[in-house]
Design a protein around this motif. Sequence first.
Motif, PDB file in Angstrom:
ATOM      1  N   VAL A  98       0.868  -1.179   0.000  1.00 20.19           N
ATOM      2  CA  VAL A  98       0.000   0.000   0.000  1.00 20.19           C
ATOM      3  C   VAL A  98       0.903   1.227   0.000  1.00 20.19           C
ATOM      4  O   VAL A  98       1.888   1.282   0.737  1.00 20.19           O
ATOM      5  N   ILE A  99       0.582   2.153  -0.863  1.00 21.33           N
ATOM      6  CA  ILE A  99       1.329   3.403  -0.935  1.00 21.33           C
ATOM      7  C   ILE A  99       0.607   4.440  -0.094  1.00 21.33           C
ATOM      8  O   ILE A  99      -0.597   4.652  -0.242  1.00 21.33           O
ATOM      9  N   CYS A 100       1.363   5.062   0.794  1.00 24.04           N
ATOM     10  CA  CYS A 100       0.830   6.107   1.668  1.00 24.04           C
ATOM     11  C   CYS A 100       1.617   7.387   1.446  1.00 24.04           C
ATOM     12  O   CYS A 100       2.753   7.353   0.986  1.00 24.04           O
ATOM     13  N   GLY A 101       1.014   8.493   1.806  1.00 25.24           N
ATOM     14  CA  GLY A 101       1.670   9.788   1.710  1.00 25.24           C
ATOM     15  C   GLY A 101       0.667  10.858   1.357  1.00 25.24           C
ATOM     16  O   GLY A 101      -0.498  10.577   1.071  1.00 25.24           O
ATOM     17  N   MET A 121       3.582   8.881  -6.322  1.00 24.22           N
ATOM     18  CA  MET A 121       2.846   7.649  -6.010  1.00 24.22           C
ATOM     19  C   MET A 121       2.645   6.819  -7.268  1.00 24.22           C
ATOM     20  O   MET A 121       2.793   5.590  -7.244  1.00 24.22           O
ATOM     21  N   ASN A 122       2.314   7.482  -8.370  1.00 19.86           N
ATOM     22  CA  ASN A 122       2.125   6.759  -9.627  1.00 19.86           C
ATOM     23  C   ASN A 122       3.434   6.113 -10.089  1.00 19.86           C
ATOM     24  O   ASN A 122       3.436   4.984 -10.585  1.00 19.86           O
ATOM     25  N   GLU A 123       4.549   6.809  -9.913  1.00 18.70           N
ATOM     26  CA  GLU A 123       5.856   6.256 -10.271  1.00 18.70           C
ATOM     27  C   GLU A 123       6.195   5.062  -9.375  1.00 18.70           C
ATOM     28  O   GLU A 123       6.688   4.035  -9.855  1.00 18.70           O
ATOM     29  N   ALA A 124       5.915   5.183  -8.077  1.00 21.25           N
ATOM     30  CA  ALA A 124       6.150   4.069  -7.156  1.00 21.25           C
ATOM     31  C   ALA A 124       5.267   2.880  -7.519  1.00 21.25           C
ATOM     32  O   ALA A 124       5.711   1.723  -7.454  1.00 21.25           O
ATOM     33  N   ASP A 125       4.038   3.160  -7.929  1.00 17.75           N
ATOM     34  CA  ASP A 125       3.115   2.115  -8.375  1.00 17.75           C
ATOM     35  C   ASP A 125       3.731   1.346  -9.547  1.00 17.75           C
ATOM     36  O   ASP A 125       3.747   0.114  -9.559  1.00 17.75           O
ATOM     37  N   LEU A 126       4.276   2.066 -10.513  1.00 14.69           N
ATOM     38  CA  LEU A 126       4.912   1.412 -11.661  1.00 14.69           C
ATOM     39  C   LEU A 126       6.070   0.525 -11.235  1.00 14.69           C
ATOM     40  O   LEU A 126       6.188  -0.627 -11.673  1.00 14.69           O
ATOM     41  N   ARG A 127       6.945   1.051 -10.369  1.00 12.74           N
ATOM     42  CA  ARG A 127       8.126   0.284  -9.911  1.00 12.74           C
ATOM     43  C   ARG A 127       7.707  -0.969  -9.136  1.00 12.74           C
ATOM     44  O   ARG A 127       8.252  -2.053  -9.347  1.00 12.74           O
ATOM     45  N   GLU A 128       6.759  -0.818  -8.231  1.00 16.77           N
ATOM     46  CA  GLU A 128       6.326  -1.946  -7.415  1.00 16.77           C
ATOM     47  C   GLU A 128       5.579  -2.989  -8.256  1.00 16.77           C
ATOM     48  O   GLU A 128       5.735  -4.196  -8.045  1.00 16.77           O
ATOM     49  N   THR A 129       4.774  -2.533  -9.204  1.00 14.94           N
ATOM     50  CA  THR A 129       4.082  -3.455 -10.107  1.00 14.94           C
ATOM     51  C   THR A 129       5.097  -4.225 -10.949  1.00 14.94           C
ATOM     52  O   THR A 129       4.986  -5.444 -11.114  1.00 14.94           O
ATOM     53  N   LYS A 130       6.100  -3.519 -11.463  1.00 12.38           N
ATOM     54  CA  LYS A 130       7.159  -4.172 -12.244  1.00 12.38           C
ATOM     55  C   LYS A 130       7.877  -5.223 -11.408  1.00 12.38           C
ATOM     56  O   LYS A 130       8.288  -6.271 -11.921  1.00 12.38           O
ATOM     57  N   VAL A 164       5.543   7.600   0.445  1.00  7.02           N
ATOM     58  CA  VAL A 164       6.093   8.367  -0.667  1.00  7.02           C
ATOM     59  C   VAL A 164       6.081   9.852  -0.317  1.00  7.02           C
ATOM     60  O   VAL A 164       5.143  10.344   0.300  1.00  7.02           O
ATOM     61  N   GLY A 165       7.125  10.543  -0.734  1.00  8.22           N
ATOM     62  CA  GLY A 165       7.211  11.985  -0.530  1.00  8.22           C
ATOM     63  C   GLY A 165       8.121  12.322   0.628  1.00  8.22           C
ATOM     64  O   GLY A 165       8.462  11.476   1.459  1.00  8.22           O
ATOM     65  N   ASP A 166       8.505  13.599   0.675  1.00  4.34           N
ATOM     66  CA  ASP A 166       9.418  14.043   1.723  1.00  4.34           C
ATOM     67  C   ASP A 166       8.714  14.873   2.793  1.00  4.34           C
ATOM     68  O   ASP A 166       9.351  15.555   3.579  1.00  4.34           O
ATOM     69  N   TYR A 167       7.392  14.792   2.825  1.00  4.20           N
ATOM     70  CA  TYR A 167       6.599  15.504   3.817  1.00  4.20           C
ATOM     71  C   TYR A 167       5.668  14.500   4.482  1.00  4.20           C
ATOM     72  O   TYR A 167       4.977  13.737   3.794  1.00  4.20           O
ATOM     73  N   ILE A 168       5.661  14.475   5.800  1.00  3.09           N
ATOM     74  CA  ILE A 168       4.748  13.608   6.534  1.00  3.09           C
ATOM     75  C   ILE A 168       3.881  14.487   7.422  1.00  3.09           C
ATOM     76  O   ILE A 168       4.342  15.002   8.441  1.00  3.09           O
ATOM     77  N   GLY A 169       2.643  14.658   6.976  1.00  2.00           N
ATOM     78  CA  GLY A 169       1.682  15.458   7.729  1.00  2.00           C
ATOM     79  C   GLY A 169       0.873  14.580   8.667  1.00  2.00           C
ATOM     80  O   GLY A 169       1.171  13.396   8.867  1.00  2.00           O
TER      81      GLY A 169
END
Length: 113
Positions: A27-30, A38-47, A96-101
Amino acid sequence: MSYPQLLTPEERLADAKKQLSLPRIVVICGSTRFMTEMNEADLRETKAGKIVVKPGCDMKSPHELWSDPVEAEALKVRLDDLHRAKIRLADEVLVVGDYIGDSTRAEIAYARS
Protein backbone atom coordinates in the motif's frame (compact mmCIF):
# COMPACT_ATOMS: atom_id res chain seq x y z
CA MET A 1 -8.69 -32.57 25.68
CA SER A 2 -6.97 -29.73 23.83
CA TYR A 3 -8.64 -27.41 21.40
CA PRO A 4 -6.96 -25.91 18.35
CA GLN A 5 -5.91 -22.31 18.75
CA LEU A 6 -8.29 -20.01 16.86
CA LEU A 7 -6.64 -17.84 14.25
CA THR A 8 -6.88 -14.08 14.43
CA PRO A 9 -8.42 -12.29 11.44
CA GLU A 10 -4.91 -11.19 10.43
CA GLU A 11 -3.65 -14.79 10.55
CA ARG A 12 -6.65 -16.00 8.54
CA LEU A 13 -5.99 -13.31 5.91
CA ALA A 14 -2.30 -14.25 5.71
CA ASP A 15 -3.23 -17.92 5.38
CA ALA A 16 -5.77 -17.16 2.62
CA LYS A 17 -3.18 -15.11 0.71
CA LYS A 18 -0.72 -18.00 0.98
CA GLN A 19 -3.27 -20.58 -0.17
CA LEU A 20 -4.15 -18.37 -3.15
CA SER A 21 -0.45 -17.87 -3.98
CA LEU A 22 -0.95 -14.11 -4.04
CA PRO A 23 2.05 -11.88 -4.61
CA ARG A 24 2.97 -9.44 -1.86
CA ILE A 25 0.59 -6.51 -1.54
CA VAL A 26 2.03 -3.05 -0.99
CA VAL A 27 0.00 0.00 0.00
CA ILE A 28 1.33 3.40 -0.94
CA CYS A 29 0.83 6.11 1.67
CA GLY A 30 1.67 9.79 1.71
CA SER A 31 0.29 13.20 1.00
CA THR A 32 -1.75 13.39 -2.19
CA ARG A 33 0.44 16.32 -3.19
CA PHE A 34 2.82 13.52 -4.22
CA MET A 35 0.40 11.76 -6.59
CA THR A 36 2.99 11.85 -9.40
CA GLU A 37 5.51 10.14 -7.14
CA MET A 38 2.85 7.65 -6.01
CA ASN A 39 2.12 6.76 -9.63
CA GLU A 40 5.86 6.26 -10.27
CA ALA A 41 6.15 4.07 -7.16
CA ASP A 42 3.12 2.12 -8.37
CA LEU A 43 4.91 1.41 -11.66
CA ARG A 44 8.13 0.28 -9.91
CA GLU A 45 6.33 -1.95 -7.42
CA THR A 46 4.08 -3.45 -10.11
CA LYS A 47 7.16 -4.17 -12.24
CA ALA A 48 8.65 -5.92 -9.21
CA GLY A 49 5.63 -8.26 -9.20
CA LYS A 50 3.65 -6.80 -6.33
CA ILE A 51 -0.02 -5.93 -6.09
CA VAL A 52 -0.23 -2.19 -5.45
CA VAL A 53 -2.99 -0.24 -3.72
CA LYS A 54 -2.85 3.50 -3.21
CA PRO A 55 -5.11 6.52 -2.79
CA GLY A 56 -7.49 6.75 -5.71
CA CYS A 57 -8.61 10.35 -5.21
CA ASP A 58 -6.64 13.55 -4.95
CA MET A 59 -9.07 15.79 -3.15
CA LYS A 60 -6.60 18.68 -3.37
CA SER A 61 -7.37 18.86 -7.10
CA PRO A 62 -10.74 20.33 -8.05
CA HIS A 63 -13.39 17.83 -9.09
CA GLU A 64 -17.19 17.85 -9.20
CA LEU A 65 -17.36 14.83 -6.84
CA TRP A 66 -16.03 16.92 -3.95
CA SER A 67 -17.01 20.44 -4.97
CA ASP A 68 -19.61 20.72 -2.19
CA PRO A 69 -17.76 21.26 1.13
CA VAL A 70 -20.22 19.20 3.19
CA GLU A 71 -20.10 16.28 0.77
CA ALA A 72 -16.32 16.64 0.53
CA GLU A 73 -15.91 16.23 4.29
CA ALA A 74 -18.11 13.11 4.30
CA LEU A 75 -16.16 11.72 1.34
CA LYS A 76 -12.85 12.34 3.11
CA VAL A 77 -14.05 10.30 6.09
CA ARG A 78 -15.08 7.43 3.78
CA LEU A 79 -11.79 7.60 1.87
CA ASP A 80 -9.81 7.53 5.12
CA ASP A 81 -11.74 4.41 6.17
CA LEU A 82 -11.08 2.87 2.76
CA HIS A 83 -7.37 3.61 2.98
CA ARG A 84 -7.16 2.00 6.42
CA ALA A 85 -8.77 -1.11 4.86
CA LYS A 86 -6.05 -1.05 2.18
CA ILE A 87 -3.44 -0.87 4.94
CA ARG A 88 -4.98 -3.91 6.68
CA LEU A 89 -4.91 -5.82 3.40
CA ALA A 90 -1.28 -4.99 2.62
CA ASP A 91 1.85 -6.92 3.50
CA GLU A 92 3.96 -3.78 3.41
CA VAL A 93 3.60 0.00 3.46
CA LEU A 94 5.55 2.35 1.18
CA VAL A 95 5.53 5.99 2.25
CA VAL A 96 6.09 8.37 -0.67
CA GLY A 97 7.21 11.98 -0.53
CA ASP A 98 9.42 14.04 1.72
CA TYR A 99 6.60 15.50 3.82
CA ILE A 100 4.75 13.61 6.53
CA GLY A 101 1.68 15.46 7.73
CA ASP A 102 -0.98 14.46 10.21
CA SER A 103 -2.83 12.12 7.83
CA THR A 104 0.30 10.25 6.74
CA ARG A 105 1.52 10.08 10.34
CA ALA A 106 -1.84 8.56 11.31
CA GLU A 107 -1.57 6.03 8.45
CA ILE A 108 1.90 4.98 9.62
CA ALA A 109 0.70 4.62 13.21
CA TYR A 110 -2.29 2.60 12.02
CA ALA A 111 -0.04 0.29 9.98
CA ARG A 112 2.25 -0.27 12.95
CA SER A 113 -0.68 -1.14 15.19
